[in-house]
Every structure is written in structure tokens, then in C-alpha cells.
Write an enzyme that holds these catalytic residues in place. Structure first.
Site, PDB file in Angstrom:
ATOM      1  N   ASP A  52      -7.433  18.647 -14.782  1.00 42.86           N
ATOM      2  CA  ASP A  52      -7.900  17.084 -15.108  1.00 42.86           C
ATOM      3  C   ASP A  52      -7.483  17.110 -16.549  1.00 42.86           C
ATOM      4  O   ASP A  52      -8.071  17.562 -17.466  1.00 42.86           O
ATOM      5  CB  ASP A  52      -9.479  16.939 -15.118  1.00 42.86           C
ATOM      6  CG  ASP A  52      -9.909  15.452 -15.416  1.00 42.86           C
ATOM      7  OD1 ASP A  52      -9.069  14.909 -15.919  1.00 42.86           O
ATOM      8  OD2 ASP A  52     -10.925  15.076 -14.935  1.00 42.86           O
ATOM      9  N   TYR A  70     -16.432  16.830 -15.508  1.00 44.01           N
ATOM     10  CA  TYR A  70     -16.704  15.548 -15.673  1.00 44.01           C
ATOM     11  C   TYR A  70     -17.877  15.153 -14.466  1.00 44.01           C
ATOM     12  O   TYR A  70     -17.853  15.336 -13.360  1.00 44.01           O
ATOM     13  CB  TYR A  70     -15.273  14.535 -15.228  1.00 44.01           C
ATOM     14  CG  TYR A  70     -15.755  13.177 -15.443  1.00 44.01           C
ATOM     15  CD1 TYR A  70     -16.146  12.374 -16.535  1.00 44.01           C
ATOM     16  CD2 TYR A  70     -15.784  12.533 -14.185  1.00 44.01           C
ATOM     17  CE1 TYR A  70     -16.392  11.388 -16.412  1.00 44.01           C
ATOM     18  CE2 TYR A  70     -16.026  10.885 -14.083  1.00 44.01           C
ATOM     19  CZ  TYR A  70     -16.126  10.548 -15.222  1.00 44.01           C
ATOM     20  OH  TYR A  70     -16.400   9.064 -15.192  1.00 44.01           O
ATOM     21  N   LYS A 109      -8.080   6.212 -19.597  1.00 45.96           N
ATOM     22  CA  LYS A 109      -8.445   6.804 -20.913  1.00 45.96           C
ATOM     23  C   LYS A 109      -7.281   6.647 -21.732  1.00 45.96           C
ATOM     24  O   LYS A 109      -6.707   5.407 -22.209  1.00 45.96           O
ATOM     25  CB  LYS A 109      -9.074   7.809 -20.778  1.00 45.96           C
ATOM     26  CG  LYS A 109     -10.219   8.140 -19.661  1.00 45.96           C
ATOM     27  CD  LYS A 109     -11.689   7.495 -20.079  1.00 45.96           C
ATOM     28  CE  LYS A 109     -12.490   7.518 -18.618  1.00 45.96           C
ATOM     29  NZ  LYS A 109     -12.609   8.271 -17.891  1.00 45.96           N
ATOM     30  N   ARG A 157       0.908  -1.221   0.013  1.00 47.94           N
ATOM     31  CA  ARG A 157      -0.179   0.059   0.048  1.00 47.94           C
ATOM     32  C   ARG A 157       0.683   1.165  -0.105  1.00 47.94           C
ATOM     33  O   ARG A 157       0.612   2.412  -0.706  1.00 47.94           O
ATOM     34  CB  ARG A 157      -0.948   0.089   1.212  1.00 47.94           C
ATOM     35  CG  ARG A 157      -1.795   1.336   1.475  1.00 47.94           C
ATOM     36  CD  ARG A 157      -2.997   1.392   2.163  1.00 47.94           C
ATOM     37  NE  ARG A 157      -3.040   0.433   3.240  1.00 47.94           N
ATOM     38  CZ  ARG A 157      -2.168   0.679   4.460  1.00 47.94           C
ATOM     39  NH1 ARG A 157      -1.678   1.689   4.524  1.00 47.94           N
ATOM     40  NH2 ARG A 157      -2.355   0.050   5.483  1.00 47.94           N
TER      41      ARG A 157
HETATM   42  C1  PLP Z   1     -13.337   8.864 -16.744  1.00 44.47           C
HETATM   43  C2  PLP Z   1     -12.920  10.377 -16.305  1.00 44.47           C
HETATM   44  C3  PLP Z   1     -12.509  10.558 -15.051  1.00 44.47           C
HETATM   45  C4  PLP Z   1     -12.780   9.362 -13.909  1.00 44.47           C
HETATM   46  O1  PLP Z   1     -12.000   8.368 -14.062  1.00 44.47           O
HETATM   47  P1  PLP Z   1     -12.146   6.944 -13.403  1.00 44.47           P
HETATM   48  O2  PLP Z   1     -11.067   6.188 -13.782  1.00 44.47           O
HETATM   49  O3  PLP Z   1     -13.384   6.547 -14.195  1.00 44.47           O
HETATM   50  O4  PLP Z   1     -12.435   6.987 -12.039  1.00 44.47           O
HETATM   51  C5  PLP Z   1     -12.283  11.846 -14.666  1.00 44.47           C
HETATM   52  N1  PLP Z   1     -12.287  12.674 -15.329  1.00 44.47           N
HETATM   53  C6  PLP Z   1     -12.741  12.769 -16.671  1.00 44.47           C
HETATM   54  C7  PLP Z   1     -12.120  13.788 -17.693  1.00 44.47           C
HETATM   55  C8  PLP Z   1     -12.922  11.546 -17.222  1.00 44.47           C
HETATM   56  O5  PLP Z   1     -13.177  11.202 -18.548  1.00 44.47           O
END
Ligand code: PLP
Length: 388
Positions: free
Chosen positions: A181, A107, A206, A50
Site C-alpha cells: 500500500d 490502515y 490522498k 464498467r
Molecule cells: C485512505 C487509505 C486507504 C483507503 O482508501 P479510500 O480511498 O479511503 O477507500 C487505504 N490505505 C491507506 C494507507 C489510506 O490512507
């Protein structure tokens, strides 16, 4: 001649020398929770997974190298079990009574975490159009502690000027932190730390991992003291990814540069095709000159990415029909993988924000353009639009 490796090279090598124990060229999956100690407290730098794990450490170093490639100073990376886990951990820097200013097109999962979880702990949130730096500045409060930027946004692909917002916010108070982000752009297209942000957060699910086979998240941070606090929080809260997920992400990142180039080239071709189609009302793609944020995108992004949104003349009914008629574009949530996906955000990814300030048009279709042959993708959209 000595030169600093560029991002294409860093994506393959950063944090990943040959394994010291065996010489393995690829970082092994250290599938272990604990580590033998030679004497009480004498370790090789790892005592419990962890806290730290060698596969995760390689990923954290690689992510830090990618996001700081243009900044000219090192950064620190921390990996999490999801993008939301990374966001939640970062928000633990904010105390009750302090205010967070975010994009009104943030998001949906981030909005849900802010409004339905963190608000209950006394944090304050407000939302504004972050494509307008003047409005961002006007929305700051004496108790503002964090500005949360997303660019391009999801699914409307609005562009925020990271350098301009950072300049204005820091001129107001150096105590206000700026998080970006960077999920939609990836560090190959855009590096917020070089533009004045304090943190980058990612859903590595992503583009970074890129193959739709893992859920993960990350924070990359510039300041050592903030890193140390976040590293403490990462261990204290414990939302860490397993070694296999870290390895999959590392493997995906190796091809980030070539994937992003192809995603962007394919999306640009499809956007140009869609915009002249008689069934299409409007195409939203930052690479198009008619896009409101095109000039800023051109300034801060290398290419314009693989996401396109479009509005059909036939509205919601046509949108639903189109997404059910494509063959190569799979009807699914998520984005950023090598395969092309299509969806209707209002009914799928953004269903949780319906009725809120973040509601998106019901007739909007979102494409995550993959790296397949572009003419195959064109033909698929063509046959789907012909049926409307
Ligand atoms: C998918 C996404 C998230 C969240 O991420 P997870 O891996 O699904 O928890 C946050 N911000 C954006 C822009 C996203 O596309």
C-alpha cells in the site's frame, strides 16, 4: 538523443496524448456508459464503461507508468472507486484457507475489511511488525499466499524494508505474492515494483489526486497474467470510478512531483521545529535521524513525505486542545491534500481499531502537512502549542 522520460514528465503526459477525435490537449471526460457499434460487435475498443472508459484508461496508463518508472519494465494499472474497493478486488485473488500476513499497524479500513468481512469467507489473516524483516519471515506459514506491506504506516509512520522483505519472502516461495500500500509515499517518493513487490495499491484519494476532492483507488501490477485476472475481477465486481473522478485524479497527478517536494520540505521543517519544543514529548517523522526506520527510508524513498505524528507531554487532553486551537491546520480526517490537516487518530481515523492490536496512543496527534507557506504553518503550530 532518445531518453526515457522521468516521473515528473510521465505525471503530466503518460497515457494522455491529444484526443484523437478533436485534438483536445487535455483528456476529455468521456461521460458515457455505452458506445455506438458500427456493426454487431465492431467497436473502437469500448463497448460499456464498467469494462472500459477512455478517461479511466488514460488514468490507468498514467498510474502504471508512474509506478514502473524505475522498474525498467512495464506494469499495468487498474482504477477503482476507492482505495478499499481496490484492496477488496485484489484480495479476491486469495482463496479460502489461504493466509495473508499483514502489518500490525495497517490502515484501519484495511484491518476492518480483513477481520470483519473477508474472514467470514474463510481467508486467514495474521499481523506482525513489518519493520522487522526477520519477524515477517518467521510469521510465514505453509498456506501464506499474500504479504501485505504498508510503508510508511498510518499513523505511527513505521518503515518496512520492501526489498529485504521481498527477497526473504520470495526465497521461501515464489508463490507468495507481495502487495504494498503505497498511499503515504506516492510513486514520486517510492516505487515498490522496482523493489520486488508484485502489486502496488493506492488510495488515490490522498497524494495522487492531492486536492481532497475525490475518492478513488488503484492497483498497479507487474505480471501480465495477474493483471488479466484482476482486470476480469474489476469488470466482474464493478467497483469502478466514474469518468469525472478519473479526470480529477489525472489533473491532480500532473503536479504530483512539485507537490511531494513541497509537502516533504514543509514537513521536514515542521518536524525539526516540533522536536525542540518544550510541550512536545516525541516527534515521529521518517526524515528525522532519531526515527527507527530512518536508514531504510533513506534507502528506499526519495524524500520523507508530508505526514508527521507527535506525542505531547500533556497527553490526550493536550492533544485534543491542540487540534482544536490550530487555525490553518484544519481539524479533519484524511490526508495528502494541498491544505494542512490535523487530527487525533485514536478518536477519529483509528476509532474503529480501539481495543484491538492496532490501537494507537490516545495522546497522538497526526499532521498532514500541506503546501502552504512554511512560516505560516510554523506560526500556526506555535500559537496552538503556546496555549497548552
Ligand atoms: C485512505 C487509505 C486507504 C483507503 O482508501 P479510500 O480511498 O479511503 O477507500 C487505504 N490505505 C491507506 C494507507 C489510506 O490512507
Amino acid at each position: 538523443m532518445q531518453r526515457n522520460p522521468q516521473i515528473e514528465t510521465l505525471a503530466i503526459h503518460a497515457g494522455q496524448g491529444a484526443d484523437p477525435a478533436t485534438g483536445a490537449v487535455i483528456t476529455p471526460i468521456y461521460q458515457t456508459s455505452t458506445y455506438a457499434q458500427a456493426e454487431v460487435g465492431v467497436t473502437k475498443g469500448f463497448d460499456y464503461s464498467r469494462t472500459a472508459n477512455p478517461t479511466r484508461l488514460a488514468l490507468e496508463k498514467c498510474l502504471a507508468a508512474l509506478e514502473s518508472a524505475l522498474a525498467g519494465q512495464p506494469a499495468y494499472g487498474l482504477a477503482f472507486s476507492s482505495g478499499m474497493a481496490a484492496t477488496d478486488t485484489l484480495l479476491r485473488l486469495i482463496k479460502p484457507g489461504e493466509h495473508v500476513l499483514a502489518s500490525n499497524d495497517v490502515y484501519g479500513g484495511t484491518f476492518r475489511l480483513f477481520e470483519r468481512v473477508l474472514k467470514e469467507y474463510g481467508l486467514e489473516f495474521s499481523y506482525t511488525d513489518i519493520s522487522d524483516p526477520t519477524r515477517v519471515e518467521a510469521s510465514l506459514r505453509p498456506e501464506t499466499r499474500l504479504v501485505w506491506i504498508e510503508t510508511p504506516t498510518n499513523p505511527l509512520l513505521k518503515i518496512a524494508d520492501i526489498a529485504e522483505i521481498s527477497r526473504r519472502v520470495k526465497a521461501r516461495s515464489t508463490n507468495i505474492l507481495i502487495a504494498v500500500d503505497n498511499t503515504f509515499a506516492s510513486p514520486f517518493l517510492q516505487q515498490p515494483l522496482a523493489l520486488g513487490a508484485d502489486f502496488v495499491i493506492h488510495s488515490t484519494t490522498k497524494y495522487l489526486s492531492g486536492h481532497s476532492d475525490v475518492i478513488g483507488g488503484a492497483i498497479i501490477v507487474r505480471e501480465k497474467s495477474l493483471y488479466e485476472r484482476l482486470k476480469f475481477l474489476q469488470n466482474a465486481i464493478g467497483a469502478v470510478p466514474g469518468p469525472m473522478d478519473c479526470w480529477l485524479t489525472l489533473r491532480g497527478i500532473k503536479t504530483l512531483a512539485v507537490r511531494m517536494e513541497r509537502h516533504s520540505a514543509n514537513a521536514a521543517s515542521l518536524a525539526n521545529y516540533l522536536i525542540q519544543h518544550s510541550a512536545v514529548e516525541n516527534v515521529i517523522y521518517p526524515g528525522l535521524e532519531n526515527h527507527q526506520g530512518h536508514a531504510v527510508a533513506k534507502k528506499q524513498m526519495r524524500l520523507y513525505g508530508g505526514m508527521i505524528s507527535l506525542i505531547l507531554k500533556g497527553g490526550e487532553k493536550a492533544a485534543r486542545k491542540m487540534v482544536e486551537t490550530t487555525r490553518l491546520f484544519t481539524l479533519a480526517e484524511s490526508l495528502g491534500g494541498v491544505e494542512s490537516l490535523i487530527e487525533v487518530p485514536a478518536a477519529m481515523t483509528h476509532a474503529s481499531v480501539s481495543g484491538s492490536a492496532l490501537e494507537v496512543p490516545a495522546g497522538l496527534v497526526r499532521l498532514s502537512v500541506g503546501i502552504e507557506n512554511v512560516d505560516d504553518l510554523l506560526a500556526d503550530l506555535d500559537q496552538a502549542l503556546r496555549g497548552l
